[in-house]
Design a protein around this motif. Structure first.
Motif, short mmCIF file in Angstrom:
data_model
loop_
_atom_site.label_atom_id
_atom_site.label_comp_id
_atom_site.label_asym_id
_atom_site.label_seq_id
_atom_site.Cartn_x
_atom_site.Cartn_y
_atom_site.Cartn_z
N ALA A 1 0.76 -1.43 0.08
CA ALA A 1 0.07 -0.04 -0.09
C ALA A 1 0.62 1.29 -0.07
O ALA A 1 0.33 2.43 -0.47
CB ALA A 1 -0.92 -0.03 1.35
N VAL A 2 2.03 1.48 0.48
CA VAL A 2 2.85 2.19 0.61
C VAL A 2 3.39 2.80 -0.64
O VAL A 2 3.58 3.81 -1.10
CB VAL A 2 3.96 2.30 1.74
CG1 VAL A 2 4.93 3.66 1.73
CG2 VAL A 2 3.26 2.25 2.97
N ASP A 3 3.81 1.98 -1.51
CA ASP A 3 4.37 2.15 -2.82
C ASP A 3 3.58 1.88 -4.10
O ASP A 3 3.85 2.24 -5.08
CB ASP A 3 5.47 0.93 -3.00
CG ASP A 3 6.60 1.30 -1.75
OD1 ASP A 3 6.77 2.32 -1.54
OD2 ASP A 3 7.06 0.15 -1.41
N SER A 4 2.17 1.83 -3.64
CA SER A 4 1.51 1.67 -4.77
C SER A 4 0.51 2.74 -5.08
O SER A 4 -0.02 3.45 -4.21
CB SER A 4 0.02 0.47 -4.57
OG SER A 4 -0.70 0.44 -5.48
N ASP A 5 0.35 3.33 -6.24
CA ASP A 5 -0.33 4.25 -6.53
C ASP A 5 -2.10 4.19 -6.35
O ASP A 5 -2.86 5.08 -6.32
CB ASP A 5 -0.40 4.59 -8.06
CG ASP A 5 1.17 5.54 -8.17
OD1 ASP A 5 1.76 5.99 -7.23
OD2 ASP A 5 1.62 5.46 -9.56
N ASP A 6 -2.15 2.84 -6.14
CA ASP A 6 -3.97 2.57 -5.93
C ASP A 6 -4.32 2.82 -4.20
O ASP A 6 -5.33 2.63 -4.37
CB ASP A 6 -3.87 1.11 -6.27
CG ASP A 6 -3.63 1.06 -7.62
OD1 ASP A 6 -3.83 1.63 -8.50
OD2 ASP A 6 -3.28 -0.49 -8.06
N PHE A 7 -3.18 3.35 -3.48
CA PHE A 7 -3.55 3.39 -2.04
C PHE A 7 -3.25 4.78 -1.49
O PHE A 7 -2.21 5.53 -2.43
CB PHE A 7 -2.81 2.38 -1.36
CG PHE A 7 -3.34 1.05 -1.45
CD1 PHE A 7 -4.26 0.46 -0.33
CD2 PHE A 7 -3.04 0.37 -2.46
CE1 PHE A 7 -4.63 -0.84 -0.53
CE2 PHE A 7 -3.62 -1.11 -2.43
CZ PHE A 7 -4.38 -1.54 -1.53
N TYR A 8 -3.83 5.45 -0.58
CA TYR A 8 -3.51 6.54 -0.04
C TYR A 8 -2.48 6.49 1.20
O TYR A 8 -2.27 7.70 1.68
CB TYR A 8 -4.81 7.18 0.64
CG TYR A 8 -5.87 7.81 -0.50
CD1 TYR A 8 -5.68 8.87 -1.33
CD2 TYR A 8 -6.99 6.80 -0.79
CE1 TYR A 8 -6.63 9.10 -2.23
CE2 TYR A 8 -8.10 7.37 -1.29
CZ TYR A 8 -7.74 8.43 -2.35
OH TYR A 8 -8.62 9.07 -3.34
N ASN A 9 -2.11 5.25 1.29
CA ASN A 9 -1.20 5.32 2.54
C ASN A 9 0.08 5.87 2.16
O ASN A 9 0.74 5.52 0.98
CB ASN A 9 -0.87 3.71 2.77
CG ASN A 9 -2.41 3.12 3.36
OD1 ASN A 9 -3.06 2.61 2.80
ND2 ASN A 9 -2.14 3.02 4.63
N ILE A 10 1.06 6.39 3.02
CA ILE A 10 2.18 7.04 2.70
C ILE A 10 3.06 6.63 3.76
O ILE A 10 2.67 5.95 4.93
CB ILE A 10 2.23 8.47 2.62
CG1 ILE A 10 1.89 9.07 4.00
CG2 ILE A 10 1.46 9.11 1.41
CD1 ILE A 10 1.78 10.71 4.08
#
Length: 87
Positions: free
Chosen positions: A78-87
């Motif tokens: 999730a952190v590296d995916s553009d499909d997620f808002y997680n940073i």
């Protein structure tokens, strides 16, 4: 149950957010969509009605909640995916 891991989904663009929340007696957890900065901006932009939350796991302790949140964020990258808002 102590709390849960959830995925919040933006129904306009499909982006998601993975987070954790503990249950509270007042029931605020029912409307909770997440606290991430990027997610909050997206909710302001698209409106709450365009988001939904799905509980994907419940946990008995704070420690388990922390561990499982890390697991799910890693599982979905999730952190590296553009499909997620997680940073």
């Amino acid at each position: 149950m102590y709390g849960f891991i959830y995925i919040t989904t933006n129904h306009v663009n499909g982006r998601q957010y993975i987070g954790q929340k503990k249950y509270d007696k007042s029931g605020k957890w029912k409307k909770y969509l997440g606290s991430g900065i990027v997610l909050k901006r997206a909710i302001e932009k698209y409106g709450e009605s365009n988001f939904s939350k799905e509980i994907i796991e419940e946990c008995e302790t704070k420690e388990a909640l922390d561990d499982r949140e890390k697991y799910w964020i890693t599982y979905y990258n999730a952190v590296d995916s553009d499909d997620f808002y997680n940073i």
